[in-house]
Design an enzyme around this catalytic site. Structure first.
Site, short mmCIF file in Angstrom:
data_model
loop_
_atom_site.label_atom_id
_atom_site.label_comp_id
_atom_site.label_asym_id
_atom_site.label_seq_id
_atom_site.Cartn_x
_atom_site.Cartn_y
_atom_site.Cartn_z
N PHE A 9 0.83 -1.21 0.00
CA PHE A 9 0.00 0.00 0.00
C PHE A 9 0.86 1.25 0.00
CE2 PHE A 9 -3.08 -2.99 1.69
CZ PHE A 9 -4.32 -2.50 1.29
N ASP A 10 0.61 2.14 -0.94
CA ASP A 10 1.10 3.51 -0.82
C ASP A 10 0.39 4.13 0.39
OD1 ASP A 10 2.21 6.07 -1.58
OD2 ASP A 10 0.25 6.55 -2.43
N LEU A 11 0.94 5.21 0.94
CA LEU A 11 0.32 5.84 2.11
C LEU A 11 -0.49 7.08 1.72
CD1 LEU A 11 -0.17 6.15 5.12
CD2 LEU A 11 2.13 7.13 5.35
#
Length: 220
Positions: A9-11
């Site tokens: 996951f990107d943040l």
């Protein structure tokens, strides 16, 4: 879609909406550099890419000024900017559901690891992640390709087909493609549909609910 064992996951723009904290911190930094920018929407372009890239691309800073600007940015971001932030709707439910299905969840962000850890703890979702990988404060490991490479090296027993990257900007998709893994481009963050489409992700979804449906094997 259970074939994906490890989900990256990107943040910013994928797990949480950091617009207020990032744009105000960029505004503060620019003011310290002698530039007055009152339009926060103009600064949304800083959400996602590494600061080392954005200050050069959007304000034509040289290396020395870029480092000064990042220093000023972090002054404000550490104090309050990282907490001027909110989770996207249903993110905790998504993470909980994926963990219950025995997926390994990893954060892959260009934001420094130390800040990312504090943000996830602030939202009480750090418990869902087996690994949090961001950039280093010295400016190394900022590209999404390098970050994903680092993660793949941590899980050497797995094949590229076991991984998928979820993100809202072209950098997420390009990094996944460079490392030979699948990707999901989300349009609810800060990358336009055009930007995401042109980077050619494996899937494109519009909502957190569609991310969940896709990863849980439901029809989207």
């Amino acid at each position: 879609m259970d074939k994906y064992k490890i989900i990256l996951f990107d943040l910013d723009g994928t797990i949480s909406d950091p617009k207020v904290g990032i744009t105000k911190s960029v505004q503060y930094s620019l003011k310290k550099m002698g530039i007055v920018e009152g339009d926060f929407d103009k600064l949304k372009c800083f959400i996602g890419p590494p600061l080392q890239v954005s200050f050069v691309e959007y304000y034509d800073f040289d290396e020395k000024d870029t480092q000064k600007a990042i220093h000023f940015y972090r002054q404000r971001f550490k104090e309050k900017g990282m907490f001027e932030n909110k989770l996207y709707s249903n993110i905790p439910l998504l993470l909980k559901s994926l963990k219950e299905q025995k997926h390994t969840l990893v954060v892959a962000t260009s934001k420094p690891t130390v800040f990312s850890e504090q943000i996830l703890k602030y939202f009480n979702i750090d418990q869902y992640f087996d690994l949090i990988v961001g950039s280093n404060l010295d400016g190394t490991r900022t590209s999404k390709t390098d970050i994903i490479q680092y993660i793949l090296d941590k899980y050497k027993g797995h094949q590229p087909d076991d991984f998928i990257m979820i993100g809202d900007r072209k950098h997420d998709i390009i990094g996944a493609k460079n490392m030979g893994i699948d990707s999901i481009g989300v349009t609810y963050g800060y990358g336009s549909l055009e930007e995401i489409s042109q980077s050619d992700p494996t899937y494109i979804v519009q909502t957190v609910e569609q991310v969940k449906d896709l990863l849980m094997g439901r029809k989207v």
